[in-house]
Design an enzyme around this catalytic site. Structure first.
Site, PDB file in Angstrom:
ATOM      1  N   PHE A 149       0.815  -1.215   0.000  1.00 54.39           N
ATOM      2  CA  PHE A 149       0.000   0.000   0.000  1.00 54.39           C
ATOM      3  C   PHE A 149       0.848   1.264   0.000  1.00 54.39           C
ATOM      4  O   PHE A 149       0.384   2.332  -0.372  1.00 54.39           O
ATOM      5  CB  PHE A 149      -0.944   0.008   1.220  1.00 54.39           C
ATOM      6  CG  PHE A 149      -0.269   0.438   2.500  1.00 54.39           C
ATOM      7  CD1 PHE A 149      -0.130   1.790   2.807  1.00 54.39           C
ATOM      8  CD2 PHE A 149       0.266  -0.490   3.384  1.00 54.39           C
ATOM      9  CE1 PHE A 149       0.521   2.199   3.974  1.00 54.39           C
ATOM     10  CE2 PHE A 149       0.923  -0.099   4.530  1.00 54.39           C
ATOM     11  CZ  PHE A 149       1.053   1.257   4.829  1.00 54.39           C
ATOM     12  N   LYS A 173      -1.179  -6.995  -9.282  1.00 60.84           N
ATOM     13  CA  LYS A 173      -2.152  -7.167  -8.193  1.00 60.84           C
ATOM     14  C   LYS A 173      -1.751  -6.147  -7.138  1.00 60.84           C
ATOM     15  O   LYS A 173      -0.894  -6.406  -6.289  1.00 60.84           O
ATOM     16  CB  LYS A 173      -2.071  -8.598  -7.657  1.00 60.84           C
ATOM     17  CG  LYS A 173      -3.309  -9.129  -6.957  1.00 60.84           C
ATOM     18  CD  LYS A 173      -3.798  -8.297  -5.794  1.00 60.84           C
ATOM     19  CE  LYS A 173      -2.987  -8.448  -4.530  1.00 60.84           C
ATOM     20  NZ  LYS A 173      -3.357  -7.442  -3.486  1.00 60.84           N
ATOM     21  N   GLU A 176      -4.968  -3.796  -1.939  1.00 63.49           N
ATOM     22  CA  GLU A 176      -6.415  -3.523  -1.897  1.00 63.49           C
ATOM     23  C   GLU A 176      -6.729  -2.271  -1.077  1.00 63.49           C
ATOM     24  O   GLU A 176      -7.856  -1.810  -1.026  1.00 63.49           O
ATOM     25  CB  GLU A 176      -7.186  -4.737  -1.373  1.00 63.49           C
ATOM     26  CG  GLU A 176      -6.815  -5.229   0.026  1.00 63.49           C
ATOM     27  CD  GLU A 176      -5.633  -6.199   0.054  1.00 63.49           C
ATOM     28  OE1 GLU A 176      -4.611  -5.930  -0.613  1.00 63.49           O
ATOM     29  OE2 GLU A 176      -5.729  -7.209   0.780  1.00 63.49           O
ATOM     30  N   ARG A 177      -5.691  -1.690  -0.407  1.00 59.69           N
ATOM     31  CA  ARG A 177      -5.929  -0.472   0.387  1.00 59.69           C
ATOM     32  C   ARG A 177      -6.030   0.772  -0.499  1.00 59.69           C
ATOM     33  O   ARG A 177      -6.717   1.718  -0.165  1.00 59.69           O
ATOM     34  CB  ARG A 177      -4.769  -0.234   1.361  1.00 59.69           C
ATOM     35  CG  ARG A 177      -4.398  -1.433   2.177  1.00 59.69           C
ATOM     36  CD  ARG A 177      -4.989  -1.374   3.569  1.00 59.69           C
ATOM     37  NE  ARG A 177      -4.783  -2.646   4.217  1.00 59.69           N
ATOM     38  CZ  ARG A 177      -5.698  -3.608   4.304  1.00 59.69           C
ATOM     39  NH1 ARG A 177      -6.904  -3.437   3.817  1.00 59.69           N
ATOM     40  NH2 ARG A 177      -5.420  -4.753   4.903  1.00 59.69           N
ATOM     41  N   SER A 226       5.307  -7.063   3.342  1.00 61.74           N
ATOM     42  CA  SER A 226       5.886  -7.447   4.634  1.00 61.74           C
ATOM     43  C   SER A 226       6.633  -8.783   4.522  1.00 61.74           C
ATOM     44  O   SER A 226       6.350  -9.593   3.627  1.00 61.74           O
ATOM     45  CB  SER A 226       4.772  -7.540   5.676  1.00 61.74           C
ATOM     46  OG  SER A 226       3.823  -8.488   5.241  1.00 61.74           O
ATOM     47  N   CYS A 281       9.601   1.762   3.688  1.00 62.73           N
ATOM     48  CA  CYS A 281      10.524   0.657   3.995  1.00 62.73           C
ATOM     49  C   CYS A 281      11.938   1.186   4.194  1.00 62.73           C
ATOM     50  O   CYS A 281      12.804   0.477   4.680  1.00 62.73           O
ATOM     51  CB  CYS A 281      10.505  -0.381   2.899  1.00 62.73           C
ATOM     52  SG  CYS A 281      11.197   0.233   1.377  1.00 62.73           S
ATOM     53  N   GLU A 384       9.073  -4.453  13.092  1.00 66.20           N
ATOM     54  CA  GLU A 384       8.847  -3.273  12.247  1.00 66.20           C
ATOM     55  C   GLU A 384       7.556  -2.612  12.726  1.00 66.20           C
ATOM     56  O   GLU A 384       6.502  -3.256  12.785  1.00 66.20           O
ATOM     57  CB  GLU A 384       8.698  -3.720  10.790  1.00 66.20           C
ATOM     58  CG  GLU A 384       8.500  -2.570   9.832  1.00 66.20           C
ATOM     59  CD  GLU A 384       8.341  -3.016   8.383  1.00 66.20           C
ATOM     60  OE1 GLU A 384       7.671  -4.045   8.135  1.00 66.20           O
ATOM     61  OE2 GLU A 384       8.867  -2.327   7.505  1.00 66.20           O
TER      62      GLU A 384
HETATM   63  P1  NAD Z   1       1.502  -6.653   3.056  1.00 69.74           P
HETATM   64  O1  NAD Z   1       2.532  -7.729   3.116  1.00 69.74           O
HETATM   65  O2  NAD Z   1       0.392  -6.680   4.027  1.00 69.74           O
HETATM   66  O3  NAD Z   1       0.807  -6.644   1.607  1.00 69.74           O
HETATM   67  C1  NAD Z   1       1.569  -6.621   0.425  1.00 69.74           C
HETATM   68  C2  NAD Z   1       0.784  -7.328  -0.682  1.00 69.74           C
HETATM   69  O4  NAD Z   1       0.573  -8.692  -0.308  1.00 69.74           O
HETATM   70  C3  NAD Z   1      -0.599  -6.720  -0.936  1.00 69.74           C
HETATM   71  O5  NAD Z   1      -0.828  -6.679  -2.326  1.00 69.74           O
HETATM   72  C4  NAD Z   1      -1.542  -7.684  -0.232  1.00 69.74           C
HETATM   73  O6  NAD Z   1      -2.799  -7.777  -0.864  1.00 69.74           O
HETATM   74  C5  NAD Z   1      -0.810  -9.015  -0.331  1.00 69.74           C
HETATM   75  N1  NAD Z   1      -1.107  -9.900   0.815  1.00 69.74           N
HETATM   76  C6  NAD Z   1      -1.378  -9.517   2.090  1.00 69.74           C
HETATM   77  N2  NAD Z   1      -1.596 -10.597   2.864  1.00 69.74           N
HETATM   78  C7  NAD Z   1      -1.444 -11.684   2.064  1.00 69.74           C
HETATM   79  C8  NAD Z   1      -1.534 -13.094   2.278  1.00 69.74           C
HETATM   80  N3  NAD Z   1      -1.825 -13.600   3.486  1.00 69.74           N
HETATM   81  N4  NAD Z   1      -1.323 -13.918   1.242  1.00 69.74           N
HETATM   82  C9  NAD Z   1      -1.033 -13.431   0.021  1.00 69.74           C
HETATM   83  N5  NAD Z   1      -0.939 -12.105  -0.249  1.00 69.74           N
HETATM   84  C10 NAD Z   1      -1.136 -11.240   0.758  1.00 69.74           C
HETATM   85  O7  NAD Z   1       2.305  -5.263   3.101  1.00 69.74           O
HETATM   86  P2  NAD Z   1       1.700  -3.790   3.199  1.00 69.74           P
HETATM   87  O8  NAD Z   1       1.140  -3.586   4.558  1.00 69.74           O
HETATM   88  O9  NAD Z   1       0.851  -3.509   2.022  1.00 69.74           O
HETATM   89  O10 NAD Z   1       3.040  -2.929   3.013  1.00 69.74           O
HETATM   90  C11 NAD Z   1       3.903  -2.617   4.082  1.00 69.74           C
HETATM   91  C12 NAD Z   1       5.085  -3.570   4.119  1.00 69.74           C
HETATM   92  O11 NAD Z   1       5.792  -3.527   2.878  1.00 69.74           O
HETATM   93  C13 NAD Z   1       6.108  -3.171   5.167  1.00 69.74           C
HETATM   94  O12 NAD Z   1       6.560  -4.346   5.802  1.00 69.74           O
HETATM   95  C14 NAD Z   1       7.232  -2.531   4.368  1.00 69.74           C
HETATM   96  O13 NAD Z   1       8.494  -2.566   4.975  1.00 69.74           O
HETATM   97  C15 NAD Z   1       7.185  -3.347   3.130  1.00 69.74           C
HETATM   98  N6  NAD Z   1       7.816  -2.671   2.009  1.00 69.74           N
HETATM   99  C16 NAD Z   1       9.029  -3.124   1.600  1.00 69.74           C
HETATM  100  C17 NAD Z   1       9.687  -2.492   0.556  1.00 69.74           C
HETATM  101  C18 NAD Z   1      11.022  -2.987   0.080  1.00 69.74           C
HETATM  102  O14 NAD Z   1      11.443  -2.603  -0.997  1.00 69.74           O
HETATM  103  N7  NAD Z   1      11.703  -3.828   0.830  1.00 69.74           N
HETATM  104  C19 NAD Z   1       9.096  -1.388  -0.072  1.00 69.74           C
HETATM  105  C20 NAD Z   1       7.850  -0.960   0.371  1.00 69.74           C
HETATM  106  C21 NAD Z   1       7.216  -1.609   1.425  1.00 69.74           C
END
Ligand code: NAD
Length: 499
Positions: A149, A173, A176-177, A226, A281, A384
């Site tokens: 998101f 994909k 969804e937020r 994450s 991140c 985190e």
């Molecule tokens: P998230 O892991 O909750 O969601 C990321 C994606 O995964 C979304 O599209 C979501 O729909 C999908 N998803 C969520 N739960 C899932 C599941 N159980 N099974 C399959 N798919 C699922 O992350 P977020 O809250 O959207 O973003 C924040 C996180 O992203 C933080 O941990 C941040 O550090 C990380 N991030 C990392 C980088 C990097 O380059 N390392 C960059 C930006 C954000």
């Protein structure tokens, strides 16, 4: 209530699964739209459309593909304000931050205009008698990306621009937020001349993600989010034989040496710790001053700066420092971790728990928090937080400070603030973290370098954007050819054979 769509085959398509996710305006707490959550069969349909379209797109010469990127850059600039407004409304970040989100994606699109050069391949003339050898980079077919998101414009562009410039079709994909900006980007790509079906946006949750992971026609998966989800996607995607790169969470340390310019360090920490409400991140979430005296001076400089931060909705003007966090659940998670810090004995120097904004009482705002005397066994150090919470861990020496960053399970970004070239050089060489800043708090590499962490912050071999992206989205084929008619034994050229 606005009902959002998917973008499949060059058209906005309504969801058919009957399942939806609420999309909030984080500043007011209101549900402003509903995003459809795709079923397995909706995803399969999108993959079918993409696979058919890719057959001809993969044959289009790289220069023509680059021209689509050139035009797309123009359209991004034309629509910058419209994109940033939609982004702020769903994500909550300030308007200048939202423009930065689009801009850092745009810069990778600009890099992709170099596709003809980047895809040129290699050639060895006369590798043997009459033998030439050349390697070419060919597209993979259908690629997919699953994005978080927090950068709903930048990260999708980091994935789909190189994938498409390399001749692939791409299924995005998004989170969804905040799915509106990804849908707008797909429309703009088509306006830029991209054939229908090459970029599809399929909204969804775990069901859609699992459909991507298991679909036999999807060749590669890029994920940013994450760490637990990154590990899951990497494991299942790889075991299904796909090429997978996953980028996960972070806990970025900034070491402040006694000789650092303390005003510069404090300014940097406030921007890197609290900007975008800490939902980056590459945010700095741990400050590690070396020595008690450095720590005291740092805290003294930090407190008035943090107290001056202006928290508000993006509509309140460009002097707002940061906006709300993305959901009520994110806010609860942050406040829960703050409470754990208090319970486990950290000193809460600035307490933002009671923060409230008149007129926006239902918004997901979190006041700034500053902890001192945090120790490595505390949850606020290990986990985190992804919110406006900065933890200070006092280190007795440089060795202790670098040891903390080395031992932490995350390895996305880090920084050292010092005037000592020896210390900076030693830090850059020894640290086991992917992106390092020297007197630079958020060392995000530019588009023509690559972006990626180490340890639990990344899974897979190649980084995002830069030359690695052109490796990730192509596979190499090497041809050895022999044309023996013009060659005499011993390798001397026989001109008579040319007659
Ligand atoms: P998230 O892991 O909750 O969601 C990321 C994606 O995964 C979304 O599209 C979501 O729909 C999908 N998803 C969520 N739960 C899932 C599941 N159980 N099974 C399959 N798919 C699922 O992350 P977020 O809250 O959207 O973003 C924040 C996180 O992203 C933080 O941990 C941040 O550090 C990380 N991030 C990392 C980088 C990097 O380059 N390392 C960059 C930006 C954000």
């Amino acid at each position: 209530m606005q009902e959002l769509t998917h973008y499949i085959g060059g058209a906005n398509v309504k969801g058919t699964s009957g399942r939806f996710a609420d999309v909030f305006n984080p500043a007011t707490g209101e549900v402003q739209a509903q995003a459809p959550l795709a079923s397995e069969s909706e995803m399969a349909h999108a993959v079918d459309v993409a696979a058919k379209a890719q057959l001809s797109w993969g044959q289009v010469n790289p220069q023509r593909r680059a021209r689509v990127m050139m035009k797309f850059v123009d359209l991004l600039n034309r629509d910058m304000d419209r994109l940033a407004e939609a982004l702020s409304r769903e994500h909550g970040k300030t308007f200048p931050d939202a423009k930065g989100d689009v801009q850092r994606g745009l810069e990778v699109v600009e890099y992709c205009i170099g596709a003809p050069q980047l895809l040129k391949g290699e050639f060895t003339d006369s590798a043997g008698p009459g033998i030439d050898m050349y390697s070419m980079r060919q597209p993979l077919g259908v690629c997919a990306g699953i994005t978080p998101f927090n950068f709903p414009a930048m990260i999708p562009m980091w994935m789909f621009a190189p994938a498409i410039a390399c001749g692939n079709a791409f299924i995005l994909k998004p989170s969804e937020r905040d799915p509106s900006v990804p849908l707008m980007l797909a429309e703009l790509m088509e306006e830029a001349g991209l054939p229908k079906g090459i970029l599809q946006v399929v909204n969804g949750d775990k069901v859609a993600v699992d459909a991507i992971l298991d679909h036999p026609l999807i060749q590669s998966i890029g994920f940013v989010g994450s760490t637990p989800i990154a590990e899951y996607i990497y494991g299942r995607g790889c075991s299904n034989g796909k090429r997978v790169q996953c980028f996960g969470g972070a806990k970025n340390h900034m070491i402040i040496m006694p000789d650092a310019d303390m005003d510069q360090a404090a300014d940097a920490l406030v921007g890197a710790g609290y900007g975008a409400a800490g939902e980056r991140c590459m945010a700095i979430s741990v400050a590690v001053p070396v020595g008690d005296e450095t720590a005291d001076r740092l805290i003294e400089k930090l407190v008035p700066r943090i107290e001056k931060l202006k928290v508000g909705p993006y509509t309140a003007g460009d002097d707002v420092d940061y906006g709300p966090v993305v959901t009520a659940a994110a806010k609860q998670n942050i406040l829960g971790l703050v409470q754990s810090g208090v319970d486990q004995g950290a000193e809460l120097v600035i307490d933002g728990r009671d923060f409230s904004l008149q007129g926006y009482e239902d918004g997901f705002f979190v006041g700034p928090h500053l902890f001192d005397r945090v120790t490595p066994d505390m949850d606020i150090y290990k986990k985190e937080i992804f919110g406006p919470v900065l933890s200070t861990v006092r280190a007795g020496s440089y060795e202790e400070a670098i040891g903390l960053a080395i031992d932490h399970e995350y390895g996305n970004g880090t920084a050292i603030f010092t005037r000592d070239g020896d210390a900076a050089r030693d830090f850059a060489n020894r640290i086991n973290i992917g992106m390092v800043g020297i007197n630079v708090p958020i060392p995000v590499p530019l588009a023509y370098h690559t972006f990626g962490g180490w340890k639990k912050s990344a899974f897979g071999d190649l980084n995002q954007h830069g030359p690695d992206a052109f490796r990730f989205y192509t596979r190499t084929k090497t041809v050895t050819s022999r044309w023996p008619s013009g060659i005499k034994e011993g390798g001397e050229f026989n001109f008579k054979a040319m007659d």
